[in-house]
Design a protein around this motif. Structure first.
Motif, PDB file in Angstrom:
ATOM      1  N   ASP A   1       0.915  -1.070  -0.066  1.00 38.30           N
ATOM      2  CA  ASP A   1      -0.020   0.028   0.078  1.00 38.30           C
ATOM      3  C   ASP A   1       0.857   1.294  -0.085  1.00 38.30           C
ATOM      4  OD1 ASP A   1      -2.679  -1.176   0.095  1.00 38.30           O
ATOM      5  OD2 ASP A   1      -1.893  -2.033   1.970  1.00 38.30           O
TER       6      ASP A   1
ATOM      7  N   GLY B   1      -7.764   1.772 -10.468  1.00 34.55           N
ATOM      8  CA  GLY B   1      -7.324   1.665  -9.055  1.00 34.55           C
ATOM      9  C   GLY B   1      -6.347   0.459  -9.060  1.00 34.55           C
TER      10      GLY B   1
ATOM     11  N   GLN C   1      -1.270   2.560  -5.806  1.00 42.61           N
ATOM     12  CA  GLN C   1      -1.316   3.227  -6.618  1.00 42.61           C
ATOM     13  C   GLN C   1      -1.271   4.954  -6.135  1.00 42.61           C
ATOM     14  OE1 GLN C   1      -5.042   3.958  -8.721  1.00 42.61           O
ATOM     15  NE2 GLN C   1      -4.104   4.764 -10.399  1.00 42.61           N
ATOM     16  N   LYS C   2      -2.119   5.285  -5.012  1.00 40.38           N
ATOM     17  CA  LYS C   2      -1.930   6.523  -4.633  1.00 40.38           C
ATOM     18  C   LYS C   2      -0.398   7.029  -3.932  1.00 40.38           C
ATOM     19  CE  LYS C   2      -4.363   9.013  -0.894  1.00 40.38           C
ATOM     20  NZ  LYS C   2      -3.531   9.292   0.131  1.00 40.38           N
TER      21      LYS C   2
ATOM     22  N   VAL D   1       1.906   7.583  -6.917  1.00 40.11           N
ATOM     23  CA  VAL D   1       1.663   8.938  -7.483  1.00 40.11           C
ATOM     24  C   VAL D   1       2.370   9.969  -6.788  1.00 40.11           C
ATOM     25  CG1 VAL D   1      -0.220  10.568  -8.230  1.00 40.11           C
ATOM     26  CG2 VAL D   1      -0.597   8.132  -8.882  1.00 40.11           C
ATOM     27  N   GLU D   2       2.146   9.855  -5.452  1.00 39.64           N
ATOM     28  CA  GLU D   2       2.803  10.927  -4.425  1.00 39.64           C
ATOM     29  C   GLU D   2       4.335  10.804  -4.792  1.00 39.64           C
ATOM     30  OE1 GLU D   2       1.285  10.171  -0.641  1.00 39.64           O
ATOM     31  OE2 GLU D   2      -0.775  10.737  -1.260  1.00 39.64           O
TER      32      GLU D   2
END
Lengths: 128, 379
Positions: free
Chosen positions: B104, B280, B284-285, B288-289
């Protein structure tokens, strides 16, 4: 594998050849075979002291780094530049061309504690 | 799951597993090493000789320790898309893809190749050390999804790789199958040594070659057939020692060194295998960050200028300032100088940057260079 009769051997897989009062040292055929392709050697300079059982340099193969342990105590009178420049000699000719150091001995009696060719061969058989 | 993982960990500590080719390796005079819970050949004739055989002729590898995890069912494609970083919709049946299974936070659980056998059947080839982690992760993350089944097929496959300029000819002599026309990252399903097999145009050496997944019972016969077919073509068995120097010359990452649970694909220069824009997926989140932010470290290639062999963990300096750490290094058999991969602060990432590597008590100069270190001469 070869273990010349006229040499003495340590349990750390170095050999010693006595030339007058000077000991010539290197690593054994068994050691070079275990290391594989040697690509780098680091040795002490002329005048440096070495102590029996303590590290005096490093040998590196493609796959590993190994310390070199001195089989005798004394001071370095000559270091083999050719083996530093061409470390593959250690694989090709460990007893002649690939000698590493010539050492002026502190105590010649130290040699008696080393193994004969037969004793060394027996030792590595047990170690396997 | 915790229970299974614990028991497998315990088993691997108690005794390393052997592959079905263990006796074959012994007969070839292999020396063994314990690797990821497996007793594997580290070398046969010598790392440099084996390495050059792959660059100049052909090498044969037992990679049966690697894992195979199947994701199947009508929901399989969506499940793979959710689990893995690359875009699975870009490939068709008979194609495979390098992809990362991330956590995650955008770190890596494993880097794998995923095979699309059909719209509802995918096979992940995992690193031996991560097979159990990937299997448990998939079960956990896909739990409760309709139409998806996850099965660890590792016990049903042995794996043999042949790599090098002569590898396709040798495969053809051994099994009468022409693989010349198979494009990179494509595979066929065929019969090899009496076993149904997946034969893919993939590898970990930078040379052309094949990876063959087949039934363990057929692996010794397949190995022997390849050795016999390659006898006049310079084939040599290759251990893990040369497998590592080959992948290092190509700058391929190795799990646990260049990619870890901390250093993910963004830091490791593997962004092209992360489809940040797709729907999704796990991590991923975070990725991207990471991609938008300023990375603390960047993976680079290093060439040694002075003598000395770079090794994992060696520290890098620019003057007195700490610049980073070596992740893997070796003396390159083909190039005949030291090469390494290292994480460095971004200010030192440009090719041509001079750094100093601390090797025991010596400080040795090295230069940041582009990866791969080694390029095959064009025919």
């Amino acid at each position: 594998m070869e273990f010349p009769e006229d040499l003495k051997y340590s349990k750390e897989h170095e050999w010693v050849r006595l030339e007058g009062d000077t000991a010539v040292i290197g690593i054994t055929d068994y050691a070079q075979d275990s290391l594989g392709d040697v690509v780098y050697v680091e040795l002490p300079a002329e005048g440096d002291a070495v102590t029996r059982g303590e590290t005096f340099g490093v040998v590196e193969s493609v796959k590993a780094v190994s310390d070199l342990y001195s089989p005798v105590s004394g001071s370095v009178v000559e270091m083999n530049d050719a083996v530093v420049d061409g470390p593959e000699a250690i694989n090709e000719d460990p007893y002649t061309e690939a000698w590493m150091l010539k050492i002026e001995l502190d105590n010649i009696e130290e040699l008696e504690e080393l193994l004969s060719a037969d004793e060394y061969q027996q030792f590595i058989e047990e170690e396997k | 799951m915790v229970c299974i993982r614990f028991l497998k960990a315990l088993q691997s500590v108690l005794d390393s597993r052997i592959t079905v080719l263990y006796e074959t390796h012994k007969g070839l005079g292999a020396r063994f090493v314990d690797f990821a819970g497996w007793r594997m050949p580290v070398l046969y004739s010598g790392v440099v000789e084996e390495h050059m055989a792959v660059r100049e002729a052909c090498g044969i590898f037992d990679v049966s320790h690697m894992g195979e995890i199947e994701v199947s069912g009508p929901g399989a494609e969506a499940a793979v898309q959710y689990i893995a970083s690359n875009d699975i919709e870009r490939i068709v049946d008979g194609q495979c893809q390098y992809t990362l299974v991330c956590n995650d936070t955008g770190g890596v659980i494993d880097d794998t190749i995923v095979y699309r056998r059909s719209a509802d059947n995918f096979l992940f080839c995992t690193n031996a050390i991560n097979t159990d982690s990937v299997f448990c992760w998939l079960l956990e993350k896909l739990h409760g999804r309709e139409g998806v089944e996850v099965i660890d097929r590792s016990g049903e496959y042995a794996q043999i790789a042949i790599q090098g300029p002569a590898s396709l000819d040798i495969f053809k002599i051994a099994f009468g199958i022409d693989t010349e026309e198979i494009r990179p990252f494509r595979f066929i399903e065929t019969t090899v040594a009496g076993s149904l097999a997946i034969v893919s145009k993939t590898g970990y050496t930078g040379e052309q070659g094949l990876e063959i997944y087949l039934a363990p019972a057929s692996a010794p016969a397949a190995w022997d057939a390849l050795m016999a077919a390659g006898a006049g073509h310079g084939i040599k068995p290759i251990g893990l020692g040369a497998r590592d120097t080959l992948r290092l010359e190509m700058g391929y990452p190795l799990y646990g060194y260049e990619i870890t649970e901390e250093f993910g694909p963004i830091e490791a220069g593997l962004k092209r295998f992360v489809a940040l824009e797709k729907g999704g997926f796990i991590g991923q989140k975070a990725m991207v960050e990471r991609a938008e932010g300023a990375p603390k470290s960047v993976l680079v290639g290093l060439r040694m200028e002075g003598s000395g062999v770079p090794r994992t963990g060696y520290e890098l300096f620019s003057g007195d300032k700490a610049a980073g750490n070596v992740t893997s290094g070796t003396h390159s058999p083909a190039l005949k100088y030291g090469v390494a991969m290292a994480y460095v602060a971004p200010e030192f990432k440009e090719p041509g940057t001079r750094l100093n590597m601390q090797i025991r008590k010596r400080s040795v100069e090295c230069t940041v260079v582009a990866i791969p270190f080694y390029r095959r001469e064009k025919k």
